[in-house]
Design a protein around this motif. Sequence first.
Motif, mmCIF file in Angstrom:
data_model
loop_
_atom_site.group_PDB
_atom_site.id
_atom_site.type_symbol
_atom_site.label_atom_id
_atom_site.label_comp_id
_atom_site.label_asym_id
_atom_site.label_seq_id
_atom_site.Cartn_x
_atom_site.Cartn_y
_atom_site.Cartn_z
ATOM 1 N N LYS A 56 47.461 46.526 46.503
ATOM 2 C CA LYS A 56 48.622 45.927 45.833
ATOM 3 C C LYS A 56 48.361 45.792 44.334
ATOM 4 N N ASP A 58 47.780 44.423 40.728
ATOM 5 C CA ASP A 58 46.963 43.338 40.193
ATOM 6 C C ASP A 58 45.655 43.143 40.947
ATOM 7 N N GLU A 59 45.426 43.885 42.021
ATOM 8 C CA GLU A 59 44.137 43.782 42.705
ATOM 9 C C GLU A 59 43.072 44.533 41.917
ATOM 10 N N SER A 108 41.340 44.467 50.717
ATOM 11 C CA SER A 108 42.655 44.889 51.206
ATOM 12 C C SER A 108 42.563 46.318 51.733
ATOM 13 N N THR A 126 39.781 47.500 47.246
ATOM 14 C CA THR A 126 40.607 46.681 46.363
ATOM 15 C C THR A 126 40.622 45.257 46.893
ATOM 16 N N HIS A 174 42.177 41.015 45.894
ATOM 17 C CA HIS A 174 42.929 40.088 45.048
ATOM 18 C C HIS A 174 41.977 39.383 44.080
ATOM 19 N N PRO A 175 42.440 39.089 42.871
ATOM 20 C CA PRO A 175 41.573 38.422 41.880
ATOM 21 C C PRO A 175 40.957 37.115 42.377
ATOM 22 N N ARG A 176 41.623 36.425 43.302
ATOM 23 C CA ARG A 176 41.068 35.148 43.780
ATOM 24 C C ARG A 176 39.770 35.352 44.573
ATOM 25 N N HIS A 177 39.501 36.583 44.998
ATOM 26 C CA HIS A 177 38.291 36.860 45.777
ATOM 27 C C HIS A 177 37.118 37.310 44.906
ATOM 28 N N ARG A 178 37.316 37.355 43.596
ATOM 29 C CA ARG A 178 36.287 37.898 42.707
ATOM 30 C C ARG A 178 34.953 37.167 42.864
#
Length: 358
Positions: free
Chosen positions: A157, A159-160, A234, A305, A307-311
């Motif tokens: 998705k 922004d990932e 993802s 890929t 999501h930024p929250r998983h960085r």
Amino acid sequence: MEFDLIHRHFKTPFGPLARANADTVLLGIGDDCAALQISPGQNLFTSTDTLVEGVHFFSDDAPRTTGWKALAGNLSDLAASGATPLGFTLNLSLPEVDETWLAGFSAGLLEVATRFNCPLVGGDTTSAGLNTLKTVSITVFGQAAASHRGFNRGHAKADEGIWVSGTPGLARLGLLLEYQKRGRLAECCRGAELQMVQALLAVLPEHLVRQAVSRLEMPVPRIELGLMLHGLASACLDLSDGLSGDLAHVLKASEVAAVLSQTSLESIWRHLWPEIDQHADVAGLLKTLIAQTLKGGDDFELCWTAHPRHRDAIQSLGAGLHCVGIIEQGSGLWLRTPGEERKRISGTSYNHFAESKN
């Protein structure tokens, strides 16, 4: 004779591994079908692949490394799905019975099978007839909790972040070194690219040469990493045909675009080769390394890929995990230079019907 061969090189040496997994392997080598017991609440994952002599491995490659790589490549597909190995089948098509080659091949196969607890449960051997080349086909089976349905390539998705493990492109260097050793470097790169590759290979430090050849011959499937990415990744796949070509599959399935960071890719190589900044043509060397990273395969590292929250969670999984780009709305694969210029990248994968690796 076929059954003697199977017993000598496969059933006997692989027997202890199968017996150690008796709760999973209900029937193995010697029966008409293998029978595997899937744990309750698990989904079955399977992948198959074929290696042809002269295409996927050199005729004079050590049989041990051929055996290792044959299974490791398939296990990498399980890693990219977040699955745990259960077992595998092996089909061999041989022009003749070469006991020395079979012993070495079996040893390499057993080595990686034991390391990842993946017993041989069946298969077939056959004469290649008039064909003078060996063919190796392997099918692996794995399992993962029913709540995990794999990392679908169509789930990336906008922004990932785009992540990779290890050093994509390292096996490509190993392949170039092998071609150079055989005096055949011009077969895999031509013109200006050939000159740039020759300049790169001429200054590679010995430690990097060893690592590159080792990665080509004995890649390590990222099974543990695939399991740790549950709930974090993802889309995910393993890098077998080059970063640009493999990532293009995700972009097509997800109907998105991707922008890779040249600076991030260069930093991976600088970490592995800090002396590179001492060379007069550091920019040229890095340009060649990035080009080979994008086009070269057989690393069997993971690309995913998230999501930024998983960085932070991903970075806590261990060293050697790199965020190298971002998914965006749109189409195509792009490279962002240090000056913020964007260049479109061809996302063409290795084509087995258009070229030959070996």
